[in-house]
Design a protein around this motif. Structure first.
Motif, short mmCIF file in Angstrom:
data_model
loop_
_atom_site.label_atom_id
_atom_site.label_comp_id
_atom_site.label_asym_id
_atom_site.label_seq_id
_atom_site.Cartn_x
_atom_site.Cartn_y
_atom_site.Cartn_z
N LEU A 165 0.86 21.79 -42.20
CA LEU A 165 0.17 22.87 -42.92
C LEU A 165 -0.96 23.46 -42.08
CD1 LEU A 165 0.01 21.33 -46.52
CD2 LEU A 165 1.42 23.25 -45.76
N ILE A 166 -1.74 22.58 -41.41
CA ILE A 166 -2.87 23.06 -40.60
C ILE A 166 -2.37 23.84 -39.39
CG2 ILE A 166 -4.78 22.35 -39.10
CD1 ILE A 166 -5.26 20.00 -40.97
N TRP A 167 -1.51 23.23 -38.58
CA TRP A 167 -1.04 23.89 -37.37
C TRP A 167 -0.14 25.10 -37.69
CZ3 TRP A 167 -0.18 18.77 -34.29
CH2 TRP A 167 -1.31 18.53 -33.51
N GLY A 168 0.64 25.00 -38.75
CA GLY A 168 1.49 26.13 -39.12
C GLY A 168 0.69 27.31 -39.62
N SER A 169 -0.52 27.03 -40.14
CA SER A 169 -1.40 28.10 -40.64
C SER A 169 -2.26 28.71 -39.54
CB SER A 169 -2.30 27.55 -41.75
OG SER A 169 -1.54 27.01 -42.81
N SER A 170 -2.27 28.10 -38.36
CA SER A 170 -3.12 28.58 -37.27
C SER A 170 -2.80 30.02 -36.89
CB SER A 170 -2.96 27.69 -36.03
OG SER A 170 -3.42 26.38 -36.28
N PHE A 171 -1.54 30.39 -36.96
CA PHE A 171 -1.11 31.70 -36.47
C PHE A 171 -1.54 32.83 -37.41
CE2 PHE A 171 1.83 28.33 -35.23
CZ PHE A 171 1.63 28.34 -33.86
N ILE A 172 -1.55 32.56 -38.71
CA ILE A 172 -2.03 33.58 -39.64
C ILE A 172 -3.55 33.70 -39.53
CG2 ILE A 172 -2.35 32.05 -41.64
CD1 ILE A 172 -0.87 35.61 -41.74
N LEU A 173 -4.25 32.60 -39.19
CA LEU A 173 -5.70 32.66 -39.00
C LEU A 173 -6.04 33.48 -37.75
CD1 LEU A 173 -6.71 28.98 -39.87
CD2 LEU A 173 -7.07 31.03 -41.26
N ILE A 174 -5.25 33.32 -36.69
CA ILE A 174 -5.43 34.15 -35.49
C ILE A 174 -5.24 35.62 -35.85
CG2 ILE A 174 -4.47 34.75 -33.23
CD1 ILE A 174 -3.72 31.79 -32.91
N LYS A 175 -4.22 35.89 -36.64
CA LYS A 175 -3.94 37.27 -37.06
C LYS A 175 -5.12 37.86 -37.82
CE LYS A 175 -0.48 39.91 -39.68
NZ LYS A 175 0.79 39.81 -40.46
N PHE A 199 -8.40 25.65 -23.73
CA PHE A 199 -9.05 26.90 -23.37
C PHE A 199 -8.05 28.03 -23.09
CE2 PHE A 199 -11.34 29.85 -20.61
CZ PHE A 199 -12.57 29.93 -21.22
N ILE A 200 -7.18 27.83 -22.11
CA ILE A 200 -6.22 28.88 -21.73
C ILE A 200 -5.25 29.20 -22.87
CG2 ILE A 200 -4.37 29.50 -20.12
CD1 ILE A 200 -5.83 27.85 -17.99
N PRO A 201 -4.64 28.19 -23.55
CA PRO A 201 -3.74 28.52 -24.66
C PRO A 201 -4.41 29.30 -25.78
CG PRO A 201 -3.36 26.27 -23.96
CD PRO A 201 -4.59 26.75 -23.23
N ALA A 202 -5.70 29.04 -26.05
CA ALA A 202 -6.39 29.77 -27.12
C ALA A 202 -6.41 31.27 -26.83
CB ALA A 202 -7.82 29.24 -27.25
N PHE A 203 -6.62 31.65 -25.59
CA PHE A 203 -6.62 33.06 -25.19
C PHE A 203 -5.19 33.63 -25.18
CE2 PHE A 203 -10.71 31.68 -23.75
CZ PHE A 203 -11.53 32.78 -23.84
N LEU A 204 -4.23 32.82 -24.72
CA LEU A 204 -2.85 33.29 -24.62
C LEU A 204 -2.25 33.56 -26.00
CD1 LEU A 204 -1.47 30.96 -21.80
CD2 LEU A 204 -1.93 33.42 -21.64
N PHE A 205 -2.49 32.67 -26.95
CA PHE A 205 -1.97 32.88 -28.31
C PHE A 205 -2.58 34.12 -28.95
CE2 PHE A 205 -0.65 28.32 -28.34
CZ PHE A 205 0.66 28.51 -28.75
N ALA A 206 -3.87 34.30 -28.76
CA ALA A 206 -4.53 35.47 -29.33
C ALA A 206 -3.98 36.76 -28.72
CB ALA A 206 -6.04 35.38 -29.11
N LYS A 207 -3.79 36.77 -27.40
CA LYS A 207 -3.24 37.94 -26.72
C LYS A 207 -1.82 38.22 -27.21
CE LYS A 207 -3.19 41.22 -23.59
NZ LYS A 207 -4.05 42.41 -23.72
N ALA A 208 -1.01 37.17 -27.36
CA ALA A 208 0.37 37.34 -27.79
C ALA A 208 0.46 37.98 -29.17
CB ALA A 208 1.08 35.98 -27.79
N GLN A 209 -0.44 37.58 -30.07
CA GLN A 209 -0.34 38.05 -31.45
C GLN A 209 -0.88 39.47 -31.65
OE1 GLN A 209 -0.76 33.80 -33.72
NE2 GLN A 209 -0.96 35.63 -34.95
#
Length: 305
Positions: free
Chosen positions: A28-38, A89-99
């Motif tokens: 639930l936590i990790w699956g919700s991370s992407f909507i929080l980034i959005k 660090f790097i993945p946090a920026f990459l996921f945000a850029k991707a979305q």
């Protein structure tokens, strides 16, 4: 024997119940991370989202990281800096850029490729072996990824000219996670997982703070832009729950259950991400569902013992 003592069967059942509880909470936590980034991206730039995520996670873990610094040697410090960079660090920026160009639901599906990148990176740089099952799983998942890359509105599958290149930011983040997990496996036998998580985040915290407050408009947006406080709240949840707390829970679950059971969270994260995406109005086409099934099935085959 005292009447309040638990039998071995009761203890085993209690351990299984705890393991399943941790598994569901983590999914639930990790699956919700992407909507929080959005939600964060509705106000802040990808760089601000990534940096603030690290700041929130690093600050909340200071009580765990600072007391452990005195026991480190130079080799451990160097490796912890690398882990902080490629693991957080790097993945946090990459996921945000991707979305910025990719839905939260599909980002969650691409993230499921992480276990296979662990296998690939391990074979290339850490002398681990790729089995026949690993190879078959990789091929099936690769087909799924290709389908997800080329699906577009108005067609079932699309063509290679329709590739959404922003998906490669997610795959690069998965590759970073692959490097990170192999480093932890082969170079940190003596450190506990919680210490690795807390200290590695501390190592990259200064860079995130400097970037966030010296090189972005985060402070201005937070005080002047409507909805910024709410967006920052979502990102705080992302950092504190989705990065700091989730990693600690995952490490506890590995001890309560087994690494194989713990890795099954990989298959639940995309389901939660897709549910959030659909709830938020995102549209998945027929070709997306074929790709999603191929990715999850391929990861399951390639990661199965």
């Amino acid at each position: 024997m005292s009447g309040n003592q638990n039998s071995p069967r009761d203890i085993q059942a209690e351990g299984a119940l705890k393991a399943w509880g941790f598994l569901i909470i983590l999914a639930l936590i990790w699956g919700s991370s992407f909507i929080l980034i959005k939600r964060g991206l509705e106000v802040f730039s990808p760089g601000e989202v990534g940096a603030f995520r690290i700041v929130a996670a690093g600050l909340v873990l200071l009580p765990l990281s600072i007391p452990r610094l005195k026991n480190l040697n130079k080799r451990q410090v160097k490796n912890l800096i690398i882990v902080g960079l490629v693991g957080s660090f790097i993945p946090a920026f990459l996921f945000a850029k991707a979305q910025t160009q990719l839905s939260s639901s599909l980002t969650g599906v691409f993230n499921a490729m992480t276990p296979l990148f662990v296998v690939i990176i391990g074979a290339l740089f850490f002398r681990s072996r790729i089995t026949k099952r690993n190879a078959i799983g990789l091929l099936i998942a690769l087909v799924g990824v290709i389908l997800l890359l080329i699906v577009k509105e108005g067609s079932v599958f699309g063509t290679f000219t329709d590739i959404n290149s922003y998906a490669f930011f997610v795959l690069l983040a998965c590759a970073c996670y692959g490097v990170n997990l192999n480093i932890i496996k082969y170079r940190f036998v003596e450190l506990k997982p919680v210490a690795i998580t807390a200290i590695s985040l501390l190592m990259v915290l200064p860079a995130a703070l400097i970037y966030l407050f010296a090189f972005t408009d985060f402070s201005f947006k937070l005080t002047q832009v409507e909805g910024a406080v709410e967006a920052a709240g979502y990102l705080t949840l992302l950092g504190v729950l989705g990065t700091a707390l989730a990693l600690i829970l995952f490490n506890i679950m590995v001890k309560v259950a087994t690494p194989v059971f713990a890795s099954s969270v990989t298959y639940l994260i995309p389901i939660v991400a897709i549910m959030w995406g659909l709830f938020d109005g995102e549209v998945l086409l027929l070709g997306h569902y074929f790709g999603i099934m191929a990715v999850i099935f391929g990861v399951w085959i390639g990661n199965k013992k």
